[in-house]
Scaffold this motif. Structure first.
Motif, PDB file in Angstrom:
ATOM      1  N   ALA A 426       0.918  -1.172  -0.160  1.00  0.00           N
ATOM      2  CA  ALA A 426       0.175  -0.195   0.055  1.00  0.00           C
ATOM      3  C   ALA A 426       0.958   1.058  -0.089  1.00  0.00           C
ATOM      4  CB  ALA A 426      -0.848  -0.257   1.205  1.00  0.00           C
ATOM      5  N   LEU A 428       0.903   5.124   0.758  1.00  0.00           N
ATOM      6  CA  LEU A 428       0.552   6.407   1.391  1.00  0.00           C
ATOM      7  C   LEU A 428       0.456   7.794   0.511  1.00  0.00           C
ATOM      8  CD1 LEU A 428       1.245   5.958   5.076  1.00  0.00           C
ATOM      9  CD2 LEU A 428      -1.061   5.940   4.158  1.00  0.00           C
ATOM     10  N   VAL A 454      -6.577   4.308   8.775  1.00  0.00           N
ATOM     11  CA  VAL A 454      -5.729   4.083   7.896  1.00  0.00           C
ATOM     12  C   VAL A 454      -5.331   2.505   7.616  1.00  0.00           C
ATOM     13  CG1 VAL A 454      -3.124   4.110   7.224  1.00  0.00           C
ATOM     14  CG2 VAL A 454      -4.185   6.130   8.037  1.00  0.00           C
ATOM     15  N   ALA A 457      -8.350   0.942   6.172  1.00  0.00           N
ATOM     16  CA  ALA A 457      -7.980   0.980   4.649  1.00  0.00           C
ATOM     17  C   ALA A 457      -7.026  -0.053   4.161  1.00  0.00           C
ATOM     18  CB  ALA A 457      -7.482   2.594   4.368  1.00  0.00           C
ATOM     19  N   SER A 458      -5.808  -0.088   4.909  1.00  0.00           N
ATOM     20  CA  SER A 458      -5.037  -1.193   4.656  1.00  0.00           C
ATOM     21  C   SER A 458      -5.275  -2.620   4.409  1.00  0.00           C
ATOM     22  CB  SER A 458      -3.571  -1.228   5.281  1.00  0.00           C
ATOM     23  OG  SER A 458      -2.638  -2.072   5.262  1.00  0.00           O
ATOM     24  N   ILE A 468      -3.649   4.706  -0.367  1.00  0.00           N
ATOM     25  CA  ILE A 468      -4.308   5.164   0.637  1.00  0.00           C
ATOM     26  C   ILE A 468      -3.812   6.544   0.670  1.00  0.00           C
ATOM     27  CG2 ILE A 468      -4.705   5.095   3.040  1.00  0.00           C
ATOM     28  CD1 ILE A 468      -3.376   2.304   3.343  1.00  0.00           C
ATOM     29  N   VAL A 501      -9.953  10.156   4.575  1.00  0.00           N
ATOM     30  CA  VAL A 501      -9.314   8.761   4.151  1.00  0.00           C
ATOM     31  C   VAL A 501      -9.667   8.171   3.280  1.00  0.00           C
ATOM     32  CG1 VAL A 501      -7.974   6.993   5.124  1.00  0.00           C
ATOM     33  CG2 VAL A 501      -8.157   8.785   6.649  1.00  0.00           C
ATOM     34  N   ASP A 503      -9.349   4.937  -0.099  1.00  0.00           N
ATOM     35  CA  ASP A 503      -8.404   3.771  -0.320  1.00  0.00           C
ATOM     36  C   ASP A 503      -9.053   3.232  -1.726  1.00  0.00           C
ATOM     37  OD1 ASP A 503      -9.901   0.957   0.229  1.00  0.00           O
ATOM     38  OD2 ASP A 503     -10.194   2.225   2.064  1.00  0.00           O
TER      39      ASP A 503
END
Length: 546
Positions: A426, A428, A454, A457-458, A468, A501, A503
């Motif tokens: 992933a 950022l 986060v 999302a990962s 993300i 946030v 993703d």
């Protein structure tokens, strides 16, 4: 000769060929040299007699025909004296034949108020103008009734008028039928005007259309412009556009199939669907339609009514959103109270467990085999304490150490911790707006919000490559926007600092999305499920919204 007189008569003679003929004989006595003699004249009158018989037969037939007529028949002599009437004329007027024969104008069946008009019509006839007249006659009882008089003349061989004849037809029933028809037509016209006025004032569009995929409308009411922004002359018979082209492309197929199913079953069809008006604006409409069928069951047309329900549907959606938000808020409040109560009580128990475990570790000799068990008790208790903190955070009762901070800087400070907490595949990406207004927050709690979002999302990205994104900024929030958020529906309008946030992961189903903030709900392995619940509690504790 013997009686010395002249004689005359018709005799029947036989010819040499044997045929019988009628002979008119006239004899005259003469004095011939002192002697009586008779001179006889013979005239063949066979044809004349045959003609007289034919004329007599015709007269009898005519008399019989006139006598059997349903219409009245009147005969006047050349001077206008009533010379004959048939039985129908007597029945029509109520006068006997004897009462009418020999009468002169004004006749008994002339109403006093109509005498001048009838006399004028009679004068026209006697001048040789044989046109039909619509007049009013009077029965013996004084009742007036309308008639049509059709005059004609019987002439002598020299062309002079022997008599005048007239056929008289009582048109009372016809007049009544015409009046009823006129009244009915007038009523129909009034009904059509009322119906047109009613349809024009309806808040929608009435129509009749053919059963074809274009919804070809042979008639639409004036209300079509309020619904579609198109005029009647543009929609009727697809002069400018077909109604089917106004229906939203995603609704056409199912709408057509459903309408056909209802028409086949000969039941009314009611639907709600979307159209695009002349300006391309999406509108919701409600339609109710029924088929018009012939006696043999064949579908002739479709009659229906379409109403714009955009405003009411939007109000319904907003009302449902508000109800759902209130239910979610009540659920969250209830769960928050429950979680807070459990966390406080459980924390008190943990305090006693940790305290006694620590005292036992001090009092036991260093090499005691129980030391390892007590260490495990301490570690489990500390993890349980962390769980209590998350439950208190969810309930909004966690302890906050409030500071005035820049949210963007706080995210930047957390970047290194975030990088080591997510999947290696992933990436950022940051979009942090500079110069944000400071906010009063608990830095530790906000870091936990960032970390939880986060990490979530990962996990959504999994073992594939993904991105993300973390963004901060300032935005103005109005009441409409606040109605679509979670948390307190009474938050004020104004400027808000936001954290976003996103993703590129697998996303969520509607069922999952409805439960993501429930404590201990997870789509992962057991033992999880407080991350987003804690985020919800922290945001609520900071008077924010999600």
């Amino acid at each position: 000769v013997d009686d010395g007189l002249d004689h005359a008569g018709i005799w029947r003679h036989r010819r040499r060929d044997g045929t019988i003929i009628d002979v008119e004989i006239s004899s005259h006595v003469l004095d011939f040299d002192g002697r009586k003699a008779e001179m006889v004249l013979a005239n063949d009158v066979t044809e004349r007699k045959r003609a007289d018989e034919a004329l007599h037969t015709a007269a009898e037939f005519t008399k019989s025909l006139i006598g059997s007529m349903q219409d009245g028949f009147s005969v006047l002599d050349a001077d206008g004296v009533q010379s004959d009437v048939n039985p129908a004329f007597c029945r029509m007027t109520g006068f006997s034949r004897e009462a009418l024969i020999g009468t002169q104008p004004p006749y008994p069946y002339w109403p006093p108020e109509q005498q001048e008009r009838i006399q004028a019509a009679l004068s026209e006839t006697m001048k040789g103008k044989f046109a039909d007249f619509e007049l009013t006659f009077m029965r013996q009882n004084g009742e007036r009734f309308p008639v049509i008089v059709s005059p004609s003349a019987v002439r002598n061989q020299d062309g002079s008028v022997r008599s005048y004849c007239a056929t008289v037809k009582d048109i009372t029933e016809r007049k009544r039928a015409e009046e009823e028809r006129t009244h009915l037509l007038r009523s129909l016209e009034e009904s059509q005007v009322r119906l047109q006025t009613l349809v024009s004032n309806l808040p929608g569009m009435a129509y009749r259309c053919l059963n074809d995929p274009n919804w070809t409308m042979s008639y639409v009411s004036e209300g079509c412009e309020a619904v579609t922004s198109y005029r009647r002359d543009e929609l009727e018979n697809n002069r400018t556009i077909a109604y089917a082209d106004l229906i939203h492309v995603d609704d056409r197929d199912w709408l057509w199939a459903k309408c056909q199913k209802s028409l086949d079953a000969r039941i009314p069809c009611q639907n709600e669907y979307r159209i695009l008006d002349r300006n391309g604006r999406e509108r919701w409409v409600s339609e109710r339609a029924s088929g018009v069928y012939a006696e043999d069951g064949a579908l002739l047309a479709i009659d229906g009514f379409i109403q714009d329900i955009t405003v009411s549907r939007q109000a319904k959606i907003e009302r449902e959103q508000l109800d759902r938000k209130m239910q979610e808020t009540q659920k969250l409040e209830s769960l928050g109270v429950l979680a807070g109560g459990i966390a406080h009580d459980f924390n008190n128990l943990l305090t006693a467990i940790l305290g006694n475990a620590s005292i036992a570790q001090i009092e036991l000799p260093p090499g005691s085999s129980a030391q390892e068990c007590l260490e495990q008790i301490n570690e489990a208790s500390l993890r349980a304490a962390d769980l209590c903190k998350q439950m208190l955070a969810y309930s909004g009762r966690g302890r906050f150490v409030v500071q005035t901070l820049d949210l963007g800087e706080l995210v930047a400070q957390t970047a290194q911790m975030l990088q080591i907490s997510i999947s290696k595949k992933a990436v950022l990406r940051y979009r942090l707006e500079k110069g944000l207004p400071p906010v009063e927050v608990d830095a530790t709690q906000i870091r936990q919000v960032i970390m939880n979002l986060v990490i979530n999302a990962s996990e959504a990205i999994g073992d594939v490559s993904g991105v993300i994104s973390i963004a901060t900024g300032l935005t103005r929030i109005d009441r409409h926007y606040l109605q679509g958020t979670l948390m307190d529906p009474d938050l004020p309008e104004g400027d808000y600092v936001f954290l976003e946030v996103s993703d590129s992961g697998c996303g969520m189903s509607a069922e999952t999305q409805a439960r993501i903030f429930d404590p201990f709900f997870t789509t992962k392995f057991t033992g999880r499920g407080l991350g987003l619940a804690a985020v919800l509690g922290i945001v609520r504790g900071h008077k924010g919204a999600m």
